[in-house]
Design an enzyme around this catalytic site. Sequence first.
Site, mmCIF file in Angstrom:
data_model
loop_
_atom_site.group_PDB
_atom_site.id
_atom_site.type_symbol
_atom_site.label_atom_id
_atom_site.label_comp_id
_atom_site.label_asym_id
_atom_site.label_seq_id
_atom_site.Cartn_x
_atom_site.Cartn_y
_atom_site.Cartn_z
ATOM 1 N N ASP A 43 -4.825 1.458 7.473
ATOM 2 C CA ASP A 43 -3.947 0.552 8.378
ATOM 3 C C ASP A 43 -3.162 1.368 9.136
ATOM 4 O OD1 ASP A 43 -5.144 -1.364 6.698
ATOM 5 O OD2 ASP A 43 -3.374 -2.458 6.473
ATOM 6 N N GLU A 290 -5.826 -10.962 7.741
ATOM 7 C CA GLU A 290 -4.896 -10.072 7.623
ATOM 8 C C GLU A 290 -4.297 -9.493 8.970
ATOM 9 O OE1 GLU A 290 -5.920 -7.524 3.687
ATOM 10 O OE2 GLU A 290 -7.359 -6.855 5.352
#
Length: 314
Positions: A43, A290
């Site tokens: 990420d 997410e």
Amino acid sequence: MTSYTSRWTIADALKVHADDPTTTMPVIDQNFPTMDESVMIWDTGALRNIHGQTVTFKGWHVIWSLAVDKIDLNNDDIYDEWHSRNDRAYIGYWYSRTGNGADWQWGGRLLNTSADLRPHEWSGGLVMREGTGNVVDMFYTSEADSPINQSVPSVSTGQIFADANGVWFGGFKTTTEMFSADGIHNANSQQDEYFDFRDPHPFVNPADGRVYCLYESNVAGMRGEFTIGSEEQGVLPPGFAVDAGAQYGAASIGIAVLDDGAYKSGDFSATRWTQLDPLVTALGVNDQMERPHIVFRDNLTYLFTISHHSTYSG
């Protein structure tokens, strides 16, 4: 305050196809050049302001990443290291003069270990505090797997510095918990031992000028005991049968609003947030949505999220 919840229905999900390049990540070649051979990252996001625009600092582009230090630099155990990465995750940062990918320099760990309320640092966003010269807030997820699943949107504050040679940070010595899964607006650990509650994304809503925060969550209620009715199904093709495991898909995108004046003073503590009804639910469809984030453009609001093939319920 009035809440509004939109549904991602099973009928909507049937329009998503794995071979559609507009909704799936492209294949990355194994020989794609790496930024640094000593760390693994996933990420990643750019330094931005509270309005969602990416910003530079004294001519430097800055990004943050979830990272782990590689144990075996020969990559003999790269598969196992990658699949256990979340157990060692921390937030690191990079800086670049061009921002084009060719000259990113690894800056190392962002938060001091003294800021860690739990062993793992998971995703969020690095935001330049409006009205300050160099104050930055790292909104992130403080996470632990034991003795029970713990996942709390949190924030740590520091300062950014730069000169002709690079970028570095100060502060980030403490962490403030923003809010927790309450079992009313979102599922908590008593309702769902696999509950998701992470990835805080704060922003200013241009419609009212207030600060809100999106986050990944699950629908409040006991895991596996949901009824998937017509509102969750949508208009399905003739003969389509809803999968027997659909009641285990309970993803949602949560939203909270910050008290007026709290952003300017940097007070992000739990008493200053009010959780609202979920912005989006995906009952019967998926169990994870997410890293939700929002973009306002041309009087329209775009909500982005990602999910996985493995978390669809059918």
